[in-house]
Scaffold this active site. Structure first.
Site, PDB file in Angstrom:
ATOM      1  N   HIS A  81      10.573 -10.946  37.096  1.00 46.77           N
ATOM      2  CA  HIS A  81       9.201 -11.769  36.854  1.00 46.77           C
ATOM      3  C   HIS A  81       8.135 -10.672  37.160  1.00 46.77           C
ATOM      4  O   HIS A  81       8.245  -9.860  38.104  1.00 46.77           O
ATOM      5  CB  HIS A  81       9.084 -12.935  38.231  1.00 46.77           C
ATOM      6  CG  HIS A  81       7.608 -13.056  38.398  1.00 46.77           C
ATOM      7  ND1 HIS A  81       7.257 -12.821  39.928  1.00 46.77           N
ATOM      8  CD2 HIS A  81       6.887 -14.102  37.936  1.00 46.77           C
ATOM      9  CE1 HIS A  81       6.175 -13.301  39.994  1.00 46.77           C
ATOM     10  NE2 HIS A  81       5.707 -13.923  38.857  1.00 46.77           N
ATOM     11  N   HIS A 105      13.311  -0.889  43.197  1.00 42.02           N
ATOM     12  CA  HIS A 105      12.465  -0.531  44.513  1.00 42.02           C
ATOM     13  C   HIS A 105      12.055   0.751  44.411  1.00 42.02           C
ATOM     14  O   HIS A 105      10.792   0.976  44.770  1.00 42.02           O
ATOM     15  CB  HIS A 105      13.510  -0.890  45.546  1.00 42.02           C
ATOM     16  CG  HIS A 105      13.266  -2.511  45.998  1.00 42.02           C
ATOM     17  ND1 HIS A 105      12.458  -2.757  46.680  1.00 42.02           N
ATOM     18  CD2 HIS A 105      14.354  -3.348  45.610  1.00 42.02           C
ATOM     19  CE1 HIS A 105      12.434  -4.262  46.814  1.00 42.02           C
ATOM     20  NE2 HIS A 105      13.646  -4.673  46.126  1.00 42.02           N
ATOM     21  N   HIS A 138      14.220 -14.177  30.873  1.00 44.12           N
ATOM     22  CA  HIS A 138      15.516 -14.694  31.138  1.00 44.12           C
ATOM     23  C   HIS A 138      16.646 -14.093  30.105  1.00 44.12           C
ATOM     24  O   HIS A 138      16.277 -14.258  28.803  1.00 44.12           O
ATOM     25  CB  HIS A 138      15.656 -16.132  30.950  1.00 44.12           C
ATOM     26  CG  HIS A 138      14.796 -16.933  32.423  1.00 44.12           C
ATOM     27  ND1 HIS A 138      15.502 -16.810  33.233  1.00 44.12           N
ATOM     28  CD2 HIS A 138      13.711 -17.551  32.284  1.00 44.12           C
ATOM     29  CE1 HIS A 138      14.552 -17.519  34.379  1.00 44.12           C
ATOM     30  NE2 HIS A 138      13.496 -17.845  33.675  1.00 44.12           N
TER      31      HIS A 138
END
Lengths: 291, 291
Positions: A128, A161, A118
């Site tokens: 994550h 991605h 965070h």
């Protein structure tokens, strides 16, 4: 080449997760040293380590343990936890039913790394990542990484991605499509009718029949994370932000906490079955709002 | 005296919850007017109302609705929500199995009031109260109230319990012992090994066979709440607080959010079955920390 014994596989996986932990912690501390933005009057953040032991609920016997590495209040990282653990024991009969290879022999071993970051700056995405190797009478890898931007940015999403598509494509032509979809399905906050974040990849029960290749894939996921995420952090970490952007971030973190506490299997299972609470809840945001 | 029809009972219960909502909102706004402490340069907080309609998941037909009354950013109340609702429809077969009187006929009606208050001042306890009347082929009352102090205070805890013991004792000699215990068991945060707060009373499936007496008990619980909680607020609302005390409050609210999202049956059931998300999550703290 001789096939490794299961003990050799466990050891290699465990060693890798420790190595990856060390690399990532070093990457993140280097970022702290470099930061020149808003909070750079602070001392560069540093990880603190804390180990924990696990006791099996069934028989009170030792069941492995782990090490949490946590950095708090840094210049860039508001709170980031990197846990590694290696645990073993026997699943309860009820739980064993749902685990491949555990129905007749409930013994298990699991080793892995789990990370949640965070960030102070709402322009820097939270993230994550977790990878693991599980052994019952079968064995498999699982894990993935997903981006969680309070202020999503199409370029970051595309870069994240693309990086994991690269990692997937180096190991299996259908991995990216399959594991991107799984990620989108898993990290969905049903009651909000939206994704938790920008997605990434999520895989489980990954066993192609070639352990060395599967291990190489999981290692590649870890290396890819340690490559792309620091790059995204560096891209935004010295930008300034407004009070409104911080507010958006804190409200977004409320959604993040909702997902983890309501839906995340690891969290809810861990909390209800006596897992290490401090390690499990390390994923929760340092501050969140539900205004 | 003629026994009331079930429709008359529904109407009386619903009318009472609306009346209680009006009384409590008036009590809380009066507190806002009186406050002279740290944030009294703010305009006195006022409730805003927002109604919502419910659609039955099974058949897409209208299923009642409710009204949320929310006050935010007051002098004393940081965020308080008071929901009333009256909903009806049919339970899913799976859910119906666990509901008294619904196994063979899954139709239900439920009306109630639900309140959660999170306070600016860490010396003022937060609180939760809810009472409801449920009708299947059977009918019963449920509800309760529990105190949630970031900085617990033995006198407040004693006064809160004494008030609800009084309400219980006026209606049944064993109610307090039974419903205090139920509250302690229900509001337990297993993974933290501690209670969510200082307890109070919690009751469900309350049907003594005398509807008028049971309704009077539930009304007494509501009136008692509207008596004791404002008294506790007034006792502490003008005290100053330190940054450390505020921090303790924000961390305590993290625990509160954990309970609601991991364990609370109403919350998890509501979120997973398409309830009104805004009304359900009104209980979450305006700000919380997991440092």
């Amino acid at each position: 080449m001789t096939e490794l014994t299961i003990d050799q596989k466990k050891q290699q996986a465990q060693d890798w997760f420790r190595t990856l932990r060390d690399r990532i912690c070093a990457s993140f501390e280097a970022i702290e040293d470099e930061a020149t933005g808003r909070l750079s009057d602070r001392a560069p953040g540093r990880f603190e380590r804390k180990s924990w032991d696990r006791v099996n609920q069934a028989d009170g016997q030792p069941g492995g343990g782990g090490v949490m590495s946590i950095m708090r209040g840094g210049r860039v990282f508001e709170k980031v936890g990197v846990n590694i653990s290696s645990v073993f024991g026997t699943f309860t009969p009820e739980f064993a039913k749902n685990i491949p290879g555990a129905a007749d022999d409930p013994r298990f071993f699991a080793t892995g790394i789990s990370l949640v970051a965070h960030m102070n700056n709402p322009h820097v995405p939270a993230v994550h990542m977790n990878t693991r190797f599980i052994v019952t009478t079968k064995s498999w890898f699982g894990g993935g990484a997903d981006l969680n931007a309070p202020l999503p940015n199409a370029e970051d999403t595309a870069d994240f991605h693309a990086a994991f598509k690269g990692a997937c494509d180096r190991h299996g032509p259908d991995y990216y499509e399959k594991y991107k979809k799984w990620c989108d399905e898993y990290f969905y906050v049903t009651h909000r009718g939206r994704a938790r974040g920008e997605g990434g990849i999520f895989y489980d029960y990954h066993d192609s029949g070639n352990w060395a290749a599967d291990f190489a894939f999981t290692q590649d996921v870890g290396r890819t994370f340690d490559d792309i995420y620091p790059a995204l952090v560096r891209k935004h970490m010295n930008r300034d932000w407004t009070a409104d952007e911080r507010e958006t971030q804190l409200i977004y973190r409320g959604l993040y906490a909702e997902f983890n506490l309501v839906y995340d299997r690891g969290t809810t299972f861990g909390l209800k079955t006596g897992g290490n609470v401090e390690a499990i809840l390390m994923s929760l945001p340092p501050e969140a709002k539900w205004p």
